[in-house]
Design a protein around this motif. Structure first.
Motif, PDB file in Angstrom:
ATOM      1  N   LEU A   1     -95.845  90.519  30.154  1.00 24.38           N
ATOM      2  CA  LEU A   1     -94.665  90.504  31.021  1.00 24.38           C
ATOM      3  C   LEU A   1     -95.047  90.889  32.450  1.00 24.38           C
ATOM      4  N   ALA A   2     -95.942  91.876  32.599  1.00 22.72           N
ATOM      5  CA  ALA A   2     -96.356  92.327  33.926  1.00 22.72           C
ATOM      6  C   ALA A   2     -97.159  91.254  34.659  1.00 22.72           C
ATOM      7  N   GLU A   3     -97.968  90.508  33.918  1.00 29.19           N
ATOM      8  CA  GLU A   3     -98.758  89.431  34.535  1.00 29.19           C
ATOM      9  C   GLU A   3     -97.866  88.309  35.033  1.00 29.19           C
ATOM     10  N   ASN A   4     -96.658  88.225  34.486  1.00 24.20           N
ATOM     11  CA  ASN A   4     -95.700  87.187  34.890  1.00 24.20           C
ATOM     12  C   ASN A   4     -94.443  87.821  35.485  1.00 24.20           C
ATOM     13  N   ALA A   5     -94.619  88.948  36.161  1.00 24.19           N
ATOM     14  CA  ALA A   5     -93.480  89.702  36.692  1.00 24.19           C
ATOM     15  C   ALA A   5     -92.558  88.817  37.519  1.00 24.19           C
ATOM     16  N   GLY A   6     -91.267  88.917  37.223  1.00 23.83           N
ATOM     17  CA  GLY A   6     -90.263  88.140  37.939  1.00 23.83           C
ATOM     18  C   GLY A   6     -89.977  86.782  37.342  1.00 23.83           C
ATOM     19  N   GLU A   7     -90.804  86.339  36.389  1.00 22.94           N
ATOM     20  CA  GLU A   7     -90.649  85.020  35.785  1.00 22.94           C
ATOM     21  C   GLU A   7     -90.278  85.152  34.306  1.00 22.94           C
ATOM     22  N   PRO A   8     -89.450  84.239  33.788  1.00 22.39           N
ATOM     23  CA  PRO A   8     -89.109  84.296  32.364  1.00 22.39           C
ATOM     24  C   PRO A   8     -90.295  83.928  31.486  1.00 22.39           C
ATOM     25  N   VAL A   9     -90.456  84.668  30.392  1.00 18.83           N
ATOM     26  CA  VAL A   9     -91.511  84.379  29.416  1.00 18.83           C
ATOM     27  C   VAL A   9     -90.833  84.161  28.066  1.00 18.83           C
ATOM     28  N   SER A  10     -91.136  83.054  27.413  1.00 21.36           N
ATOM     29  CA  SER A  10     -90.463  82.720  26.162  1.00 21.36           C
ATOM     30  C   SER A  10     -90.887  83.659  25.037  1.00 21.36           C
ATOM     31  N   ARG A  11     -90.004  83.811  24.050  1.00 21.32           N
ATOM     32  CA  ARG A  11     -90.339  84.611  22.872  1.00 21.32           C
ATOM     33  C   ARG A  11     -91.575  84.056  22.181  1.00 21.32           C
ATOM     34  N   GLU A  12     -91.668  82.726  22.140  1.00 23.05           N
ATOM     35  CA  GLU A  12     -92.815  82.096  21.479  1.00 23.05           C
ATOM     36  C   GLU A  12     -94.116  82.475  22.173  1.00 23.05           C
TER      37      GLU A  12
ATOM     38  N   ARG B   1     -76.983  76.788  39.340  1.00 25.90           N
ATOM     39  CA  ARG B   1     -76.469  78.063  38.834  1.00 25.90           C
ATOM     40  C   ARG B   1     -77.417  78.669  37.797  1.00 25.90           C
ATOM     41  N   PHE B   2     -77.944  77.833  36.916  1.00 20.56           N
ATOM     42  CA  PHE B   2     -78.830  78.331  35.860  1.00 20.56           C
ATOM     43  C   PHE B   2     -80.091  78.945  36.465  1.00 20.56           C
ATOM     44  N   LEU B   3     -80.711  78.239  37.412  1.00 18.73           N
ATOM     45  CA  LEU B   3     -81.945  78.733  38.017  1.00 18.73           C
ATOM     46  C   LEU B   3     -81.678  79.957  38.896  1.00 18.73           C
ATOM     47  N   SER B   4     -80.523  79.978  39.559  1.00 11.06           N
ATOM     48  CA  SER B   4     -80.159  81.145  40.375  1.00 11.06           C
ATOM     49  C   SER B   4     -80.006  82.377  39.500  1.00 11.06           C
ATOM     50  N   ASN B   5     -79.427  82.196  38.316  1.00  5.61           N
ATOM     51  CA  ASN B   5     -79.248  83.320  37.386  1.00  5.61           C
ATOM     52  C   ASN B   5     -80.576  83.853  36.870  1.00  5.61           C
ATOM     53  N   LEU B   6     -81.627  83.027  36.938  1.00  3.55           N
ATOM     54  CA  LEU B   6     -82.960  83.461  36.521  1.00  3.55           C
ATOM     55  C   LEU B   6     -83.693  84.177  37.649  1.00  3.55           C
ATOM     56  N   GLY B   7     -83.071  84.232  38.825  1.00  2.00           N
ATOM     57  CA  GLY B   7     -83.678  84.955  39.938  1.00  2.00           C
ATOM     58  C   GLY B   7     -84.345  84.086  40.980  1.00  2.00           C
ATOM     59  N   TYR B   8     -84.305  82.758  40.805  1.00  2.00           N
ATOM     60  CA  TYR B   8     -84.885  81.870  41.806  1.00  2.00           C
ATOM     61  C   TYR B   8     -83.948  81.729  43.009  1.00  2.00           C
ATOM     62  N   HIS B   9     -84.526  81.468  44.174  1.00  2.00           N
ATOM     63  CA  HIS B   9     -83.747  81.104  45.361  1.00  2.00           C
ATOM     64  C   HIS B   9     -83.606  79.585  45.327  1.00  2.00           C
ATOM     65  N   VAL B  10     -82.394  79.080  45.201  1.00  2.00           N
ATOM     66  CA  VAL B  10     -82.178  77.645  44.967  1.00  2.00           C
ATOM     67  C   VAL B  10     -81.373  77.019  46.098  1.00  2.00           C
ATOM     68  N   THR B  11     -81.881  75.899  46.606  1.00  2.00           N
ATOM     69  CA  THR B  11     -81.154  75.062  47.560  1.00  2.00           C
ATOM     70  C   THR B  11     -80.912  73.722  46.886  1.00  2.00           C
TER      71      THR B  11
END
Length: 227
Positions: free
Chosen positions: A167-178, A23-33
């Protein structure tokens, strides 16, 4: 153009951990099986192609080490992150020897797993560099570091430009505040939040309901261009 979501296989015989991770990874936009053990995972691996595998070690019938060894006989490249309740150095070494890319000891925070997944995918997924991304009619050129609304240049501060580029270089992926703070002139997590708010006012159709610069809870932010 937005990339297709990475397909992740989560293998764990613990129902609670498996469902939470899915559920956590799906909420981040990943396709999870999800697979409840090594036997089921073997069948899935014969039928589907995955971008990354999250693999528990301690499982009945076929444990994580056995499954990883089986996988590496035919697949040398699909990245694998091992999960285990055992933290002994010998177990970590065994997993790495068999071809694991990373190792996370239970209990773990889902946020840490998500960041490790993003980091591994960035290392192994080779893609053509993105030159431009589009967001509700606005176009950001990464090479020229310019945001345009048609022929009109949208003014950005240096900090906003740095932030948008990462953010654009990592489009679609979470990037940490740090990571955002370290990669820009913001210098602090709070400063990142302030600049994100300003950036949303220039990009989002409705800054109060952002669709492009999304907040990823407990992690940071993710840029979602138009599909």
């Amino acid at each position: 153009m937005n990339r297709a979501p990475s397909h992740i296989l989560v293998v764990d015989d613990d129902d609670r951990i498996r469902d939470l991770t899915r559920r956590f990874l799906s909420n981040l936009g990943y396709h999870v099986t999800a697979a409840n053990g090594g036997v089921t995972a073997k069948k899935l691996l014969e039928q589907l192609v995955f971008d990354l595998i999250v693999l528990d070690v301690m499982m009945p019938q076929v444990d994580g080490f056995e499954l990883l060894e089986h996988l590496r006989q035919t697949d040398k490249t699909t990245p694998v992150i091992m999960l285990t309740a055992r933290g002994e150095t010998t177990d970590r070494i065994e997993g790495l020897k068999l071809g694991a890319d990373d190792y996370l000891t239970k209990p773990f925070e889902p946020e840490e797993l998500a960041l490790r997944i993003a980091a591994v995918l960035r290392r192994v997924v080779v893609e053509e560099p993105v030159e431009e991304i589009e967001m509700s009619g606005l176009i950001f050129n990464l090479m020229r570091e310019e945001l345009k609304d048609g022929d009109k240049l949208v003014r950005l501060t240096d900090g906003e430009t740095q932030l948008l580029k990462i953010l654009a270089e990592n489009a679609g992926e979470p990037v940490s505040r740090e990571a955002l703070a370290n990669g820009t002139s913001a210098g602090a997590d709070r400063s990142v939040d302030v600049q994100i708010t300003r950036l949303r006012r220039k990009i989002e159709p409705d800054p109060k309901e952002p669709i492009h610069i999304q907040t990823v809870r407990s992690i940071g932010y993710r840029l979602m261009p138009d599909a």
